[in-house]
Design a protein around this motif. Structure first.
Motif, short mmCIF file in Angstrom:
data_model
loop_
_atom_site.label_atom_id
_atom_site.label_comp_id
_atom_site.label_asym_id
_atom_site.label_seq_id
_atom_site.Cartn_x
_atom_site.Cartn_y
_atom_site.Cartn_z
N LYS A 199 0.84 -1.18 0.00
CA LYS A 199 0.00 0.00 0.00
C LYS A 199 0.88 1.23 0.00
N TYR A 200 0.47 2.24 -0.72
CA TYR A 200 1.29 3.44 -0.85
C TYR A 200 1.08 4.34 0.35
N LEU A 201 2.16 4.64 1.07
CA LEU A 201 2.11 5.49 2.25
C LEU A 201 3.00 6.70 2.06
N LEU A 202 2.51 7.83 2.50
CA LEU A 202 3.33 9.04 2.53
C LEU A 202 3.32 9.54 3.97
N PHE A 203 4.47 9.85 4.50
CA PHE A 203 4.55 10.27 5.89
C PHE A 203 4.97 11.73 5.99
N ALA A 204 4.44 12.40 6.99
CA ALA A 204 4.81 13.75 7.43
C ALA A 204 5.43 14.61 6.34
N VAL A 205 6.75 14.72 6.34
CA VAL A 205 7.42 15.68 5.48
C VAL A 205 7.33 15.34 4.00
N VAL A 206 6.85 14.15 3.66
CA VAL A 206 6.74 13.81 2.24
C VAL A 206 5.30 13.80 1.77
N LEU A 207 4.42 14.48 2.48
CA LEU A 207 3.03 14.55 2.06
C LEU A 207 2.87 15.48 0.85
N LEU A 208 3.04 14.95 -0.32
CA LEU A 208 2.70 15.59 -1.58
C LEU A 208 2.95 17.09 -1.68
N TYR A 209 4.20 17.49 -1.68
CA TYR A 209 4.55 18.86 -2.03
C TYR A 209 4.75 18.89 -3.55
N ASN A 210 3.80 19.37 -4.29
CA ASN A 210 3.92 19.26 -5.74
C ASN A 210 4.23 20.56 -6.46
N ASN A 211 3.55 21.64 -6.10
CA ASN A 211 3.60 22.81 -6.96
C ASN A 211 3.66 24.07 -6.12
N VAL A 212 4.65 24.91 -6.39
CA VAL A 212 4.84 26.11 -5.58
C VAL A 212 3.73 27.12 -5.77
N THR A 213 2.88 26.92 -6.78
CA THR A 213 1.79 27.86 -7.02
C THR A 213 0.54 27.51 -6.22
N THR A 214 0.64 26.49 -5.37
CA THR A 214 -0.50 26.03 -4.59
C THR A 214 -1.02 27.12 -3.66
N ALA A 215 -2.33 27.11 -3.44
CA ALA A 215 -2.93 28.07 -2.51
C ALA A 215 -2.35 27.88 -1.12
N ASN A 216 -2.32 28.96 -0.34
CA ASN A 216 -1.68 28.94 0.98
C ASN A 216 -2.27 27.91 1.92
N ASP A 217 -3.57 27.63 1.81
CA ASP A 217 -4.20 26.68 2.72
C ASP A 217 -3.57 25.30 2.65
N TYR A 218 -3.15 24.90 1.47
CA TYR A 218 -2.56 23.57 1.32
C TYR A 218 -1.24 23.49 2.09
N VAL A 221 -9.17 23.19 1.02
CA VAL A 221 -8.63 23.00 -0.32
C VAL A 221 -9.48 22.00 -1.11
N ALA A 222 -9.86 20.91 -0.46
CA ALA A 222 -10.65 19.87 -1.12
C ALA A 222 -11.99 20.40 -1.61
N ASN A 223 -12.55 21.37 -0.90
CA ASN A 223 -13.86 21.92 -1.25
C ASN A 223 -13.79 23.07 -2.24
N ASP A 224 -12.58 23.49 -2.56
CA ASP A 224 -12.40 24.61 -3.50
C ASP A 224 -12.30 24.06 -4.92
N LEU A 225 -13.36 24.22 -5.69
CA LEU A 225 -13.43 23.64 -7.04
C LEU A 225 -12.34 24.17 -7.97
N ASN A 226 -11.79 25.33 -7.64
CA ASN A 226 -10.79 25.94 -8.52
C ASN A 226 -9.36 25.71 -8.05
N ASN A 227 -9.20 24.95 -6.97
CA ASN A 227 -7.86 24.73 -6.42
C ASN A 227 -7.22 23.52 -7.09
N GLU A 228 -6.05 23.73 -7.67
CA GLU A 228 -5.37 22.65 -8.40
C GLU A 228 -4.86 21.55 -7.47
N LYS A 229 -4.88 21.80 -6.17
CA LYS A 229 -4.41 20.80 -5.21
C LYS A 229 -5.56 20.02 -4.57
N ARG A 230 -6.76 20.14 -5.12
CA ARG A 230 -7.92 19.47 -4.53
C ARG A 230 -7.68 17.98 -4.30
#
Length: 203
Positions: free
Chosen positions: A3-22, A44-53
């Protein structure tokens, strides 16, 4: 299968343009303020326009699935994995496939697991490629197909799954030389990258 696990500091940091809430959610998670981090992930999950949903949904699912600072809640985890999967999140697709393959809080369904792994693989998830190859190899959730198994093991090897080498060698010993040559020919780019491809010992 893993099963794929991501822990603490490796929780999906993908894009520097992400909204501050993420990033605020990630910061709170790493400070072990889990309940607060969930609230920000939900924003973030509820924001339909957020690319990090989908990433936010996946992280919420991961928290509940593994009980990171909260009581384990497989039902909530399943809900958020499914929501993220609908947005083509490859990590959520993989973990959802794992749940159906193993019957983890769902009715075991290897056909659905196969389809979910296939989607995750199409989006570039290496471990999904490996699990898919195993399912082709054993005929679990699909028709047994050594050629497709070989292809998927080769793809997973290309993407860093070293365990694939064992199966590549095993399958190569069962294929005719011309079959193996045709399969390897589809991966000329791998040869150029000096990734060794199995060769048949058959005459």
């Amino acid at each position: 299968m893993f099963k794929y696990l991501l822990f603490a500091v490796v929780l999906l940091y993908n894009n520097v343009t992400t909204a501050n809430d993420y990033f605020k959610a990630l910061e709170l998670f790493n400070k072990k303020k889990i309940e607060e981090s969930i609230l920000y992930f939900k924003n973030v999950a509820n924001d339909l326009n957020n690319e990090k949903r989908s990433d936010a949904m996946f992280n919420i699912a991961l928290i509940y699935d593994n009980g990171f600072g909260v009581q384990t809640d497989k039902t909530r985890a399943l809900y958020y994995y499914e929501a993220a999967s609908k947005l083509s999140n490859k990590y959520a697709l993989f973990n959802l496939g794992w749940m159906y393959f193993n019957g983890d809080n769902v009715n075991k369904d290897v056909i659905r697991a196969f389809n979910l792994y296939k989607l995750a693989s199409d989006f570039g998830h290496p471990r999904a490629m490996y699990n898919l190859a195993n399912m082709y190899f054993s005929g679990t959730g699909t028709v047994k197909d050594m050629k497709m198994s070989y292809k998927m093991f080769l793809k997973s090897k290309m993407n860093g799954i070293s365990e694939s080498e064992f199966y590549l060698k095993k399958i190569s010993e069962t294929l005719k030389p011309e079959e193996l040559n045709l399969l390897n020919a589809e991966f000329d780019s791998l040869i150029e990258k000096k990734i060794a491809l199995p060769s048949s010992n058959q005459q």
